[in-house]
Design an enzyme around this catalytic site. Sequence first.
Site, mmCIF file in Angstrom:
data_model
loop_
_atom_site.group_PDB
_atom_site.id
_atom_site.type_symbol
_atom_site.label_atom_id
_atom_site.label_comp_id
_atom_site.label_asym_id
_atom_site.label_seq_id
_atom_site.Cartn_x
_atom_site.Cartn_y
_atom_site.Cartn_z
ATOM 1 N N HIS A 130 -20.891 29.191 30.540
ATOM 2 C CA HIS A 130 -21.462 29.446 32.048
ATOM 3 C C HIS A 130 -22.793 29.896 32.363
ATOM 4 C CE1 HIS A 130 -16.982 30.437 32.700
ATOM 5 N NE2 HIS A 130 -17.232 29.218 32.714
ATOM 6 N N SER A 199 -9.009 36.422 31.534
ATOM 7 C CA SER A 199 -7.728 36.179 32.097
ATOM 8 C C SER A 199 -7.435 34.843 31.964
ATOM 9 C CB SER A 199 -8.010 36.497 33.384
ATOM 10 O OG SER A 199 -9.005 35.682 34.077
#
Length: 263
Positions: A130, A199
């Site tokens: 990212h 997550s």
Amino acid sequence: MAEGDEKRGSDMQGLADRVADIIVGSQVTLALTGAGISVESGIPDFRSAGGLWSRYDPAEYATIGAFRANPEKVWKMLLEMDAIVGQAKPNKAHLALGELEAIGLLDCVITQNVDNLHQAAGSKNVIEYHGNSSTLSCLRCGKRYEAKEKRGENPPRCACRNVLKPDVVFFGEAIPEEAMQRSFHLASSAQALFIIGTSAVVSPVNTIPSIAKRNGAKIIEVNRERTHLTDTLTDIFLQGNAGDIMPQIVEAAKMRKGGVTSN
Ligand code: APR
């Protein structure tokens, strides 16, 4: 069901030994990390209670559309994060991954984080899925700056006066092609994959565990909480703080690598 589900505390050593067996025997071992690995460095994650998205709506602050529409507003959140990330130091979990790489038991860290803490902890082979917040780019003229050159400007502006954007991937933006290709390639040859502090709800990075699993990799999940992976892909689940668990794994692996077995 992942091994370790019903075990806590004292049996953590048993799990760490199991993990050490796996990574010492593995030809290709990867680590996929998320915001949870940097929580013990003082950087809040996104989706836990009190996480960044509980204070800033990602639809308003983390999409490329939102940035293009109102960069000054988005910089309010970015400056807050920049102040926190600017102070952060690598913690024991980052250092443990750096050490595993140094002793030849970890081939690459694929991180969703933009905080540079893996590199600061000594990891050499890091894929930033990212992007990284230490550089800023102008979406109008393409000029790039070191973030520290622009510290104190609110919002930071290019010489052409356009508001600069950090080189991180906003929702709605493409993943850096090289990062994506290298990650998929590595995952498809992995024999062991750590999944630490994520997550795993954001794609396409969250497809890496299933690619590795399809290749027969052992999935080792470290998280304070169970995730949707725990009962599906995970082979060994170590519940707790990454900063407590990862050093135990390094110690167990060094014992094995040194030819000393614990039993
Ligand atoms: N040790 C281990 N796990 C932890 C710790 C800790 N000290 N602290 C938090 N966690 C776990 C949480 O239980 C949670 O499962 O880390 C996970 C963090 O999940 P998210 O906040 O969803 O962060 P992440 O998975 O990295 O988000 C993915 O979403 O918002 C976008 O681009 C952003 O890269 C980010 C992506």
